[in-house]
Design a protein around this motif. Structure first.
Motif, short mmCIF file in Angstrom:
data_model
loop_
_atom_site.label_atom_id
_atom_site.label_comp_id
_atom_site.label_asym_id
_atom_site.label_seq_id
_atom_site.Cartn_x
_atom_site.Cartn_y
_atom_site.Cartn_z
N ILE A 90 0.85 -1.18 0.00
CA ILE A 90 0.00 0.00 0.00
C ILE A 90 0.89 1.23 0.00
O ILE A 90 1.83 1.33 0.80
CB ILE A 90 -0.91 0.02 1.24
CG1 ILE A 90 -1.75 -1.25 1.31
CG2 ILE A 90 -1.82 1.25 1.23
CD1 ILE A 90 -2.35 -1.51 2.69
N THR A 113 -0.96 -0.99 -4.39
CA THR A 113 -2.25 -0.32 -4.21
C THR A 113 -1.96 1.10 -3.76
O THR A 113 -1.40 1.31 -2.68
CB THR A 113 -3.10 -1.06 -3.17
OG1 THR A 113 -3.38 -2.38 -3.65
CG2 THR A 113 -4.40 -0.32 -2.91
N TRP A 329 -6.66 -2.26 3.74
CA TRP A 329 -7.13 -1.20 2.85
C TRP A 329 -8.52 -1.44 2.30
O TRP A 329 -9.32 -0.51 2.17
CB TRP A 329 -6.12 -0.97 1.71
CG TRP A 329 -6.08 -2.01 0.63
CD1 TRP A 329 -5.28 -3.10 0.57
CD2 TRP A 329 -6.88 -2.04 -0.56
NE1 TRP A 329 -5.51 -3.83 -0.57
CE2 TRP A 329 -6.48 -3.20 -1.28
CE3 TRP A 329 -7.87 -1.22 -1.08
CZ2 TRP A 329 -7.07 -3.55 -2.51
CZ3 TRP A 329 -8.45 -1.57 -2.30
CH2 TRP A 329 -8.05 -2.71 -3.00
N LYS A 330 -8.86 -2.71 2.00
CA LYS A 330 -10.18 -2.96 1.40
C LYS A 330 -11.31 -2.66 2.37
O LYS A 330 -12.28 -1.97 2.03
CB LYS A 330 -10.28 -4.41 0.91
CG LYS A 330 -9.77 -4.61 -0.50
CD LYS A 330 -10.25 -5.92 -1.09
CE LYS A 330 -9.78 -6.04 -2.54
NZ LYS A 330 -10.28 -7.28 -3.18
N LEU A 343 -8.47 6.03 -3.86
CA LEU A 343 -7.83 4.93 -4.58
C LEU A 343 -7.58 5.35 -6.03
O LEU A 343 -8.50 5.67 -6.77
CB LEU A 343 -8.71 3.68 -4.54
CG LEU A 343 -8.07 2.41 -5.14
CD1 LEU A 343 -6.86 1.97 -4.32
CD2 LEU A 343 -9.10 1.27 -5.22
N TRP A 346 -4.73 0.23 -8.60
CA TRP A 346 -4.94 -1.07 -7.96
C TRP A 346 -4.76 -2.17 -9.00
O TRP A 346 -5.25 -2.04 -10.13
CB TRP A 346 -6.36 -1.15 -7.37
CG TRP A 346 -6.83 -2.55 -7.07
CD1 TRP A 346 -6.50 -3.31 -5.99
CD2 TRP A 346 -7.68 -3.36 -7.89
NE1 TRP A 346 -7.10 -4.54 -6.07
CE2 TRP A 346 -7.84 -4.61 -7.24
CE3 TRP A 346 -8.32 -3.15 -9.11
CZ2 TRP A 346 -8.61 -5.63 -7.77
CZ3 TRP A 346 -9.08 -4.18 -9.63
CH2 TRP A 346 -9.23 -5.40 -8.97
N ASP A 347 -4.03 -3.21 -8.64
CA ASP A 347 -3.90 -4.40 -9.49
C ASP A 347 -3.49 -4.05 -10.92
O ASP A 347 -4.01 -4.59 -11.89
CB ASP A 347 -5.24 -5.16 -9.50
CG ASP A 347 -5.09 -6.56 -10.10
OD1 ASP A 347 -4.01 -7.17 -9.95
OD2 ASP A 347 -6.06 -7.03 -10.75
N ALA A 369 -12.50 -2.98 -7.71
CA ALA A 369 -11.37 -3.10 -6.78
C ALA A 369 -11.83 -3.52 -5.39
O ALA A 369 -11.12 -4.26 -4.69
CB ALA A 369 -10.65 -1.76 -6.69
#
Length: 371
Positions: A90, A113, A329-330, A343, A346-347, A369
């Motif tokens: 992160i 992320t 984080w999620k 955000l 991501w990914d 996400a």
């Protein structure tokens, strides 16, 4: 969670992502805090201060990046730092991706992320993590502009406040948001002749009520902007479109209408700048001249007042950093839609719509996400 902060390496950047007090809060929540040795020297905080707060000191930034699950910074990661990010890590910092495709591509490739301070919102739609630095930058823009106006620095040789019998300098502020308001406060406090331009009638009404006779307001149509820029000794660029590139309000052609030695201060330079002739500068070489107009375009203005800026920033970022560390984080973003607006990557995909549109890079929705 293992949370790390490193010494900022952008030119003349002295702020730090976590103060010793913030490190202590994270430790009190049961998290491990890693700090690069010397990270706090720019704000007057020693390694011993961090150790006393319960943080673990590591000798290099790489050691922190290798071990930390979340990196908390101030400025966007520089190329050498982006190379140290790893998948699933992160990153919580300012990013300003819209005008910086190379950074965006590197963050996509890293698999990290990335949550950007500047797009986190609050219940009113404002940008609370950008606000304290906008307050600092707005206030600094006037003192930077006043210095640039000195003849020895290429300026017109105008004292903003004037003296009895000599008119004050004219200041045009493009944008009446947080930056513009704070710039106007400083300029009006110096007794300059201040005009604030904005496109929102509500903003103009609020500014007029606050400043009364100390500053004028005008609607920011093309004609009014052109007129005010041509007459001004100092122009402050204070416009912001959240997450997106700043609009170019002052064209190269308009510089030819300006007075010789007038000054442009582009506070929007982090988002690409609002003057067509703007390019990022540093505190080491803050100004350059185009068509006899001095440009001040330092991309990290608050870094010059690092202690004030760092503590102001930590006041608003720490609660979010704690939430991310406590919940992951999620879950943190699922529970807080305002934090979720931060955000950006991501990914291997861009998740902030304005950035995705600006850069035309691989993208995903926030919903995907967080699913």
């Amino acid at each position: 969670m293992i949370v790390g902060t490193v010494r900022e390496i952008k030119t003349h950047e002295y702020r730090v992502g976590l103060t010793p007090e913030s490190a202590r809060e994270l430790v009190a929540h049961g998290h491990e805090v890693l700090v690069e040795s010397g990270a706090g020297v720019g704000i007057g905080s020693s390694d011993q201060d961090y150790a006393a707060a319960g943080a673990k000191l590591l000798p290099t930034a790489k050691a922190v990046f290798d071990a930390a699950e979340m990196i908390v910074k101030v400025k966007e990661p520089q190329p050498v730092e982006r190379a140290m990010l790893h998948p699933g890590q992160i990153l919580f910092t300012y990013l300003h991706l819209a005008p910086d495709p190379e950074q965006a591509k590197d963050l996509i490739a890293s698999g990290a992320t990335c949550i950007a301070y500047e797009t986190v919102t609050d219940r009113t739609g404002a940008l609370p993590l950008l606000k304290p630095m906008s307050q600092v930058a707005g206030r600094m823009s006037i003192q930077a502009g006043a210095t640039a106006l000195e003849k020895a620095n290429g300026g017109r040789g105008v004292l903003l406040g004037g003296v009895p019998g000599v008119r004050p300098g004219k200041v045009a502020i493009l944008g009446g948001g947080v930056v513009g308001f704070n710039a106007a406060q400083m300029a009006a406090g110096l007794s300059a002749d201040v005009t604030i331009l904005d496109r929102s009638p509500e903003v103009l009404e609020r500014l007029a009520m606050h400043f009364e006779a100390r500053a004028k307001t005008r609607f920011a149509n093309a004609a009014n902007v052109a007129e005010c820029v041509a007459e001004a000794d100092l122009v402050i660029g204070a416009v912001l479109v959240a997450g997106a590139a700043a609009p170019k309000l002052v064209s190269a052609a308009m510089l030819k209408t300006m007075q010789r030695g007038a000054v442009l201060v582009d506070v929007a330079i982090d988002q690409g700048g609002c003057f067509e002739t703007s390019r990022p500068t540093t505190h080491a070489e803050p100004t350059y001249i185009v068509d006899d107009v001095v440009h001040y375009c330092v991309a990290n203005m608050p870094g010059a007042v690092a202690r004030t800026s760092t503590y102001a920033l930590n006041n608003v970022t720490l609660p979010h950093a704690l939430r991310i560390a406590d919940l992951g984080w999620k879950d943190a973003l699922r529970r807080d839609p305002h934090l979720a607006a931060g955000l950006n990557v991501w990914d291997g995909k861009i998740t902030y719509p304005a950035v995705a549109e600006e850069l035309a890079l691989p993208s995903a929705t926030l919903e995907t996400a967080l699913a």
